[in-house]
Structures are given as structure tokens and as C-alpha cells.
Scaffold this motif. Sequence first.
Motif, PDB file in Angstrom:
ATOM      1  N   ASP A  39     -23.929  25.505  -0.912  1.00  0.00           N
ATOM      2  CA  ASP A  39     -24.846  24.418  -0.559  1.00  0.00           C
ATOM      3  C   ASP A  39     -24.523  23.964   0.865  1.00  0.00           C
ATOM      4  OD1 ASP A  39     -22.515  22.901  -0.807  1.00  0.00           O
ATOM      5  OD2 ASP A  39     -23.003  22.213  -2.816  1.00  0.00           O
ATOM      6  N   ASP A  40     -24.910  22.743   1.193  1.00  0.00           N
ATOM      7  CA  ASP A  40     -24.739  22.279   2.570  1.00  0.00           C
ATOM      8  C   ASP A  40     -23.549  21.349   2.735  1.00  0.00           C
ATOM      9  OD1 ASP A  40     -25.931  20.291   1.087  1.00  0.00           O
ATOM     10  OD2 ASP A  40     -27.296  19.628   2.673  1.00  0.00           O
ATOM     11  N   GLN A  41     -22.518  21.540   1.911  1.00  0.00           N
ATOM     12  CA  GLN A  41     -21.283  20.785   2.064  1.00  0.00           C
ATOM     13  C   GLN A  41     -20.155  21.730   2.473  1.00  0.00           C
ATOM     14  OE1 GLN A  41     -20.461  18.540  -1.537  1.00  0.00           O
ATOM     15  NE2 GLN A  41     -21.690  16.831  -0.799  1.00  0.00           N
ATOM     16  N   VAL A  93     -19.812  13.779  10.040  1.00  0.00           N
ATOM     17  CA  VAL A  93     -18.501  14.356   9.765  1.00  0.00           C
ATOM     18  C   VAL A  93     -17.546  13.209   9.432  1.00  0.00           C
ATOM     19  CG1 VAL A  93     -17.954  14.383  12.251  1.00  0.00           C
ATOM     20  CG2 VAL A  93     -16.590  15.754  10.660  1.00  0.00           C
ATOM     21  N   SER A  94     -16.804  13.380   8.344  1.00  0.00           N
ATOM     22  CA  SER A  94     -15.812  12.393   7.935  1.00  0.00           C
ATOM     23  C   SER A  94     -14.421  12.957   8.192  1.00  0.00           C
ATOM     24  CB  SER A  94     -15.967  12.053   6.446  1.00  0.00           C
ATOM     25  OG  SER A  94     -17.253  11.538   6.176  1.00  0.00           O
ATOM     26  N   LEU A  95     -13.556  12.166   8.803  1.00  0.00           N
ATOM     27  CA  LEU A  95     -12.199  12.584   9.121  1.00  0.00           C
ATOM     28  C   LEU A  95     -11.211  11.892   8.197  1.00  0.00           C
ATOM     29  CD1 LEU A  95     -13.927  12.908  11.829  1.00  0.00           C
ATOM     30  CD2 LEU A  95     -11.735  12.773  13.015  1.00  0.00           C
ATOM     31  N   ASP A 115     -10.273  17.842  -2.348  1.00  0.00           N
ATOM     32  CA  ASP A 115     -11.296  18.845  -2.592  1.00  0.00           C
ATOM     33  C   ASP A 115     -12.601  18.134  -2.937  1.00  0.00           C
ATOM     34  OD1 ASP A 115     -11.054  18.020  -5.253  1.00  0.00           O
ATOM     35  OD2 ASP A 115      -9.794  19.727  -5.817  1.00  0.00           O
ATOM     36  N   PHE A 116     -13.616  18.897  -3.316  1.00  0.00           N
ATOM     37  CA  PHE A 116     -14.933  18.300  -3.549  1.00  0.00           C
ATOM     38  C   PHE A 116     -14.948  17.333  -4.731  1.00  0.00           C
ATOM     39  CE2 PHE A 116     -16.087  22.198  -1.205  1.00  0.00           C
ATOM     40  CZ  PHE A 116     -16.830  21.620  -0.178  1.00  0.00           C
ATOM     41  N   SER A 117     -14.045  17.515  -5.674  1.00  0.00           N
ATOM     42  CA  SER A 117     -14.049  16.668  -6.870  1.00  0.00           C
ATOM     43  C   SER A 117     -13.562  15.249  -6.584  1.00  0.00           C
ATOM     44  CB  SER A 117     -13.175  17.291  -7.966  1.00  0.00           C
ATOM     45  OG  SER A 117     -11.815  17.312  -7.566  1.00  0.00           O
ATOM     46  N   GLU A 118     -12.875  15.056  -5.473  1.00  0.00           N
ATOM     47  CA  GLU A 118     -12.297  13.736  -5.211  1.00  0.00           C
ATOM     48  C   GLU A 118     -12.587  13.174  -3.827  1.00  0.00           C
ATOM     49  OE1 GLU A 118      -8.197  14.439  -5.974  1.00  0.00           O
ATOM     50  OE2 GLU A 118      -7.941  15.848  -4.328  1.00  0.00           O
ATOM     51  N   LEU A 158     -11.647  17.637   7.636  1.00  0.00           N
ATOM     52  CA  LEU A 158     -13.019  17.329   8.032  1.00  0.00           C
ATOM     53  C   LEU A 158     -13.938  17.598   6.851  1.00  0.00           C
ATOM     54  CD1 LEU A 158     -13.166  19.069  11.542  1.00  0.00           C
ATOM     55  CD2 LEU A 158     -12.543  16.701  11.027  1.00  0.00           C
ATOM     56  N   PHE A 159     -14.769  16.622   6.515  1.00  0.00           N
ATOM     57  CA  PHE A 159     -15.732  16.770   5.420  1.00  0.00           C
ATOM     58  C   PHE A 159     -17.130  16.627   5.984  1.00  0.00           C
ATOM     59  CE2 PHE A 159     -17.867  14.511   1.657  1.00  0.00           C
ATOM     60  CZ  PHE A 159     -18.313  15.708   1.111  1.00  0.00           C
ATOM     61  N   PHE A 160     -17.935  17.665   5.777  1.00  0.00           N
ATOM     62  CA  PHE A 160     -19.345  17.656   6.178  1.00  0.00           C
ATOM     63  C   PHE A 160     -20.161  17.545   4.891  1.00  0.00           C
ATOM     64  CE2 PHE A 160     -16.898  20.213   9.180  1.00  0.00           C
ATOM     65  CZ  PHE A 160     -17.215  19.622  10.399  1.00  0.00           C
TER      66      PHE A 160
END
Length: 205
Positions: A69-71, A101-103, A111-114, A150-152
Amino acid sequence: MPRDHSHGCGSECNDHDHIPEAQGHRDNLYTRIDRDNIVALNAEGRASSVIKPWNERMGEEVYLESDADDQLILRIPFTGSVKLRALLLKAGPGDQTPAKVSLYSNADALDFSEISDQKPTQEFEVPQGREVGEYHVMSAKFPATTSITLFFPASQGADTIRIYYVGFLGQWSERKSEPIIAVYESRGNPADHLRLRGLQGATAP
């Protein structure tokens, strides 16, 4: 070069404007990134491929693209302790640009679950464009950073996001060894000390 001026950047935004192209930023942290241990989650391509030398920052032949997906999550460790000054980012094109973008500083296990439940250390909106964006962070929030996550979280309309270049500006220092913790007793208790092998009746200092 797009810049974020909404986070107390002030006059420091211009302190690199006339640096020779071959040299790049005086405080570019490219050589201080532990490229062998970069991790990308939900990504097609080699995680370290977007960590490029300054003179390759505009290249679009090599990139990292989200998969299902787009994450996308990118964990980037440093070889020492960093006082971070800015994030450098080239993404896109067009709707494949991440919306923001989150730093996260020193958050190696997210990870994506948290990650959506954790408050980012700082975050920025990402404008569309073909240049390298420079996002000045609040240095007080990144005083001794050993890794950046970095979280997109989403694209600007496409099914995937694409990242071409990630870089950092800041001050690097050698990571200090683990501190030795000594417990001082007002009165020693022999029963609390290990006995040295071969010395009957003697206690370790």
C-alpha cells in the motif's frame, strides 16, 4: 530547494547556501549513517539505496517504493550520537509523494502495528516537487539521536509512495561506551560479594 520554515528555523536556514557543490553541506551526516543496518518495512528495493552521497541526491534511477500500500517505515541508525539539525528528502513524483513524514528519535522497534499509537518526535508535510526538500527539526528534540525512524503514512493519491533520497544534517559525536555503575556501601557485607576462585575465605574487592 523547498524548506520548512514553521519550526523555529530562523536565520540558520541559510548557513549552507554558498557551499561548493562537490563538498555539500558542512554537516552532512552521510558518512555517519550505519548503512548496513538500515531497515525498510513494506518496501520494494534495498533499504540503503536511498542513502546516497550528496552529489547523487538528484538521481531518480534508484529509489525505494512501498509495496502492499502507500505506507512505508524506514529505520536509519547512526554510527554514533547525533544532534540532528535537518532532514533532507526527495520523493515523488506527483501523487507518489508522501503526504507527510513523521520522525521518531531512538525508536528502533516500531512497526506498523504500533507506530500510529506513538507520538512522533516531529513531523512535516511534504510538498510535491522534483527538488530535495530540507526540513529543519527542533534540535532540542533530537539532542542525542542514535537512530531515526521515518514513517510515511500515506501518499498524495497514488497506490504507492516513492522515495529517492534521504539525508540528514547535524553534529556527530562518538557514541560513549556503556557507563560503569558502581554501588558504594557505607559498610560492606561480605555475604553480598562474590568469592574469587582459588582464594578460600577471601572476598572480591
